[in-house]
Design an enzyme around this catalytic site. Structure first.
Site, PDB file in Angstrom:
ATOM      1  CE1 TYR A  50      -3.694   2.431   0.528  1.00 32.70           C
ATOM      2  CE2 TYR A  50      -2.817   2.915   2.709  1.00 32.70           C
ATOM      3  CZ  TYR A  50      -3.701   3.177   1.687  1.00 32.70           C
ATOM      4  OH  TYR A  50      -4.612   4.196   1.837  1.00 32.70           O
ATOM      5  CE1 TYR A  75      -5.833  -3.709   8.109  1.00 34.00           C
ATOM      6  CE2 TYR A  75      -6.761  -1.510   7.934  1.00 34.00           C
ATOM      7  CZ  TYR A  75      -5.721  -2.340   8.267  1.00 34.00           C
ATOM      8  OH  TYR A  75      -4.563  -1.804   8.775  1.00 34.00           O
ATOM      9  CG  HIS A  76     -10.781   0.265   7.196  1.00 35.18           C
ATOM     10  ND1 HIS A  76     -11.130  -0.453   6.066  1.00 35.18           N
ATOM     11  CD2 HIS A  76      -9.669   0.956   6.871  1.00 35.18           C
ATOM     12  CE1 HIS A  76     -10.262  -0.179   5.112  1.00 35.18           C
ATOM     13  NE2 HIS A  76      -9.370   0.660   5.560  1.00 35.18           N
ATOM     14  CE  LYS A  87      -9.335  12.083  13.265  1.00 35.52           C
ATOM     15  NZ  LYS A  87      -7.946  11.857  13.680  1.00 35.52           N
ATOM     16  CG  HIS A 120      -7.796   6.626  10.384  1.00 34.52           C
ATOM     17  ND1 HIS A 120      -7.361   7.267   9.261  1.00 34.52           N
ATOM     18  CD2 HIS A 120      -7.923   5.317  10.055  1.00 34.52           C
ATOM     19  CE1 HIS A 120      -7.214   6.372   8.284  1.00 34.52           C
ATOM     20  NE2 HIS A 120      -7.551   5.190   8.743  1.00 34.52           N
TER      21      HIS A 120
END
Lengths: 662, 333
Positions: A18, A172-173, A537, A543
């Protein structure tokens, strides 16, 4: 009988890394050198402005251009990115979601300019918005239009780009956000059902094409360090997917019901402390998704050993590629049929996972499916709770992490003796140069053509037509990503997903927590009102798991928490801090844009005459942490700071010092 | 209070009335401060301010409803529409706080933000710090301040049966946000709050038939509540997410204020003021303290003769009288 010296071997999975950073040109050089080293497929990391549909010169893109991936704003960038990489021979995975239709359009247009027809293309667009709402945070549009864009792409590719995986359902996440294996399985299936049901409901996808559509749905799994359980998870999903295709969608051909999945192994478990140990973790996790032939991944990308420190360098990535090659070419793993068939232990574990996952899946379906369970925050709250439980287990030592909460004694590591040289630094000039290229592109394109193409896109979408053909035309006409996304924003509106921070309160009442709670309370008495913290954020990094955990923890020790979520400009953070009357600001940034964004917040506070203390958390190299502290940041936390209770105590220290009541 | 402090406070009041945005947060911080000297200052500020905004100042709209009904999204849509007409908006968002730790997650404000630091939008979150009537007092103080500086005040609370009763006294128009198929009618009946909302918005109209069914139930139910006025609460189907039904929703809000008329509006705000004085005195002195001073009949008489006075000022004056009466009572012991 085979020659024993040269046994029949399975073909290995696709080796990917990646990657992408700084500029199309720099990334192209990296791809070509990775391919020369034996990588067999590409996995493109785009920068956050590209992922969220902003041109490089948009205010929200400030500090983010070229940081976590390559900036691709228009057809010229895409052409440079794949220069001398023949697209008819390449298998390209693109981690792109909200703007997936646009990036696929650029890819098709680039192929056409290379003289390659769309139906020759092979690859994957991630294009999974449900998990963006739950974990990764690069969504743009509300769920309904997002599902429409996804199903448009499915309907388009099944005919025009038959070897393309239009959707990669990512659990995955979810694991990165704290999902247990059961949750990972259940929510992935719920998510796939939402996509398939949306496609099934379309008039332009006849029922007899549905099995083909089913076969094109691929998955992207996570593999953690509990690798036996991870093997069983893969087997459970393989069986569940097969059953789902047969029973729910009437897919008769078992070949079309194969569970095809790619993997990136766990980043969640990579540690900042003794980072050399991460190599061992990565090897074991890679084994987990390759060991069982029946449930072996089709493509694998491994993170680099130093991911918890910052961006990996080419050598770090090469090391991870070599892990794959040694596993595939040196070991005898690929010489045997499935090694676990007939194991009662594995069968029992698979059954247990399947049963629990099916129960959770039924719960979500009863709510109206994955989209409904995003909007009512059900899934998100479950994930936040799981993540909280995990962090608590690390804090208490119940979940040992070598080098972090146990066996912390270490010799100095030769790998990180020079902190500055052990990660990749993105040149700050990258953003400026990318904006210059964007302006040059805008100046040279035919503005009238671009305008016509955008109007065509708007009309097509308003009429309910498929997004892909007008997007491909727009790509050729020199439209930019920001223009494409703005057109859709006008039509669809923007969205803010529920945050899940209203998850159930933790029931921790150990001494350390109790002491911090008492301090928070006492501090509030001195201040005249309860201690109030803003957690947010800045920038485009979505994320939010870390920020959410901080918010939940702060609530659990008795603070009043204003959780402002993701994608905030520094100006918004300053305004919110002032309006809400908070005593301290906590910022979380993982995209590497911390210096620019935090300094902007500090400058904004100063302009407003606010002397509020600021603490920052994220993947921040020590040198940058030092710069932040020099600029006035009170505390900087990185992944090695796993003790949230201690962090909360320090927040109280910071507030007391700032208010002069210490 | 020193002369200098008094001067600073008077300035703060002036700045609020001059609609200076930078004065709003410090004023809210002050009225949230529980230290004795701050309480005194807050009362002085609020009394002065309320004399001016009791019957003037911003229009006040409350939104309440069960968690997950989509209040924040509807609030966000309403804020955007008000902004597009050039109106400034102050939002007071109340979240329940933990019974155990006192902590509170003042949740998803991000759904209300427009994506820019718009000076015409002000958002303040309050923790309902689990004290009977306490929410009303804190929220009332906040509404008074925000009402001085903005065109419209929106008060958002999680509806759990009790808070609606408190919010209805703070606003000109109370909106109940219902979600389709959640059995909201039943919930309202159980909580005895059918008669409170002035407008009912059934959110998530995109759910189609189930939303319409809910709207019909609520419409039928709206007649069940006992009402003191002619106004029958309209039930509007909206989809905040898709932006449908918002015109009708806003019309319903306007119609309600119109139906009140200037006198009705004044009457309603006075009722709210009266309720706040009652709650405040009962909280501080209990029924025993009130009785020692002359009881509820005396309180009602005093409220009636000071029709235009600030509730904050009145509560302070009556409080002193009650304390004197209690001291007098104490000398008999």
């Amino acid at each position: 009988m085979n020659d024993p010296a040269r046994p029949e071997r399975d073909r290995p999975w696709v080796f990917r890394t990646y990657s992408g950073h700084s500029s199309a040109e720099a990334s192209n050089a990296l791809y070509r050198s990775n391919l020369a080293k034996g990588q067999t497929g590409l996995s493109v990391a785009f920068d956050l402005p590209t992922q969220t549909g902003y041109d490089s010169d948009h205010p929200l893109a400030r500090g983010e251009v070229g940081k976590v991936g390559v900036p691709v704003g228009h057809i010229d960038d895409m052409e440079v990115l794949f220069r001398e990489i023949p697209l008819d021979q390449m298998n390209t995975s693109m981690t792109i979601n909200a703007t997936a239709a646009w990036l696929l359009a650029l890819y098709v247009a680039t192929a056409e300019r290379q003289g390659v027809a769309a139906n020759q293309l092979r690859g994957t667009t991630q294009n999974d918005l449900i998990k963006e709402y739950l974990s990764r945070g690069t969504y743009v549009f509300p769920p309904e239009p997002s599902m429409r864009l996804i199903s448009d792409m499915v309907a388009h590719t099944v005919n025009a780009i038959p070897k393309w995986n239009p959707v990669n359902i990512c659990s995955y996440h979810l694991q990165e956000a704290g999902a247990t294996p059961v949750q990972e399985i259940a929510y992935a299936m719920a998510n796939a059902i939402a996509v398939l049901d949306a496609v099934k409901a379309r008039d332009d996808v006849p029922d007899d094409v549905l099995p083909e559509v089913f076969a094109r749905i691929s998955f992207f799994l996570n593999a953690g360090i509990r690798f036996v359980e991870e093997i069983c998870k893969g087997r459970a999903m393989t069986e569940l997917w097969d059953e789902l295709g047969r029973d729910r969608y009437g897919v008769g051909d078992p070949k079309l019901r194969r569970f095809r999945y790619g993997v990136q192994v766990n980043s969640l478990g990579l540690t900042e402390a003794q980072p050399e140990n991460n190599v061992i973790r990565i090897v074991l996790e890679a084994l987990g998704v390759t060991f069982s032939k029946k449930a072996r991944c089709r493509a694998l990308q491994l993170p680099a050993w130093n991911e918890a420190l910052g961006l990996p360098r080419p050598w770090d990535q090469q090391w991870s590629l070599r892990i794959q090659q040694i596993l595939a070419y040196e070991t005898d793993l690929l010489e045997y049929p499935d090694l676990l068939d007939g194991s009662h232990v594995v069968e029992a574990k698979v059954e247990e996972l399947k049963k629990a996952a099916q129960e959770e899946l039924e719960r979500v379906l009863a709510m109206g499916g994955a989209v409904a369970a995003v909007e009512n925050a059900y899934m998100k709250q479950r994930l936040v709770e799981s993540h909280t439980a995990r962090l608590r287990a690390i804090e208490s030592g119940e979940l040992p992490i070598i080098g972090v909460n146990s066996y912390t004694e270490t010799e100095p590591s030769p790998l990180v003796d020079d902190d500055d040289a052990s990660i990749l630094k993105v040149d700050d000039a990258a953003e400026r140069e990318q904006i210059e290229r964007l302006n040059a592109f805008r100046a040279k394109r035919n503005a009238a053509d671009a305008k016509t193409a955008l109007q065509g896109l708007r009309d097509a979408l308003s009429n309910g037509e498929n997004v892909m053909p007008p997007s491909i035309r727009a790509a050729h006409a020199g439209v930019t990503g920001g223009e494409w996304a703005d057109t859709l924003r006008e039509l669809f509106g923007e969205y803010r997903a529920p945050t899940g921070v209203v998850a159930r309160e933790s029931q921790v009442t150990d001494d350390a927590n109790q002491r911090v709670r008492e301090r928070v309370h006492a501090c509030g008495e001195r201040l005249g009102r309860p201690l109030k913290i803003l957690v947010g954020k800045p920038g485009l990094d979505g994320h939010s798991n870390g920020a959410e955990q901080i918010a939940v923890k702060a609530r659990d020790v008795g603070m009043e928490v204003v959780y402002d979520g993701i994608r905030l400009t520094p100006a918004e953070i300053v305004q919110s801090a002032r309006d809400e009357g908070v005593h301290v600001i906590g910022l979380s940034i993982l995209s590497g844009s911390h210096l620019i964004l935090v300094l902007d917040v500090l400058a904004g506070l100063k302009d407003e005459g606010l002397s509020l203390p600021v603490v920052v958390g994220g993947i921040i190299p020590e040198e940058d942490a030092e710069s932040l502290r020099e600029a006035g940041v009170q505390r900087v936390y990185t992944p090695k700071d796993f003790d949230l209770t201690r962090i909360m105590g320090e927040v109280v220290d910071v507030v007391e010092a700032s208010a002069g009541i210490g | 209070m020193s002369w200098r402090r008094a001067q600073a406070l008077a300035d703060l009041g002036e700045r609020l009335l001059a609609r200076e945005r930078a004065a709003v947060a410090p004023a809210l911080n002050l009225v949230d401060d529980r230290r004795p000297e701050a309480r005194q200052e807050a009362t002085a500020l609020l009394a002065g301010l309320e004399e001016t905004v009791l019957f003037g100042g911003a229009r006040r709209i409350g939104l309440t409803g069960a968690p997950g009904a989509g209040k924040s999204t509807l609030l966000g849509a309403l804020v955007q529409r008000l902004r597009s007409r050039g109106q400034t908006v102050g939002v007071i968002a109340v979240d329940p706080s933990s019974q155990r730790t006192g902590g509170a997650l003042l949740g998803d404000r991000m759904r209300v933000r427009s994506g820019s630091a718009d000076p015409g939008v002000f958002i303040r979150s309050l923790a309902a710090r689990d004290q009977l009537g306490g929410l009303a007092e804190a929220a009332r103080a906040s509404v008074t301040i925000v009402a001085a500086a903005f065109d419209v005040v929106l008060v958002e609370t999680v509806g759990v049966g009790q808070s609606e009763g408190e919010v209805v006294d703070l606003v000109d128009t109370l909106v109940y946000v219902a979600q389709p198929g959640a059995g909201d009618l039943l919930q309202c009946m159980k909580a005895g709050i059918l008669e409170l909302p002035d407008v009912v918005a059934v959110n998530k109209a995109d759910l189609g038939p189930v939303a319409e069914r809910t709207a019909n139930e609520l419409m039928a139910g709206a007649g069940l509540g006992e009402r003191t006025t002619e106004w029958v609460p309209p039930v509007v189907l909206v989809s905040a997410q898709e932006g449908t039904g918002l015109d009708e929703f806003e019309s319903a809000l306007d119609d309600h204020v119109e139906s009140l008329g200037p006198n009705g509006l004044q009457e309603r705000r006075r009722r709210g003021r009266d309720a706040s004085v009652r709650v405040s005195l009962e909280r501080r002195y209990g029924s025993h303290g009130l009785a020692a001073w002359g009881g509820h009949a005396k309180l009602e008489a005093r409220l009636a003769e000071a029709q235009d006075r600030s509730g904050f000022a009145l509560a302070a004056v009556l409080g002193l009288e009650i304390e004197a009466a209690l001291r007098g009572g104490g000398s008999d012991l």
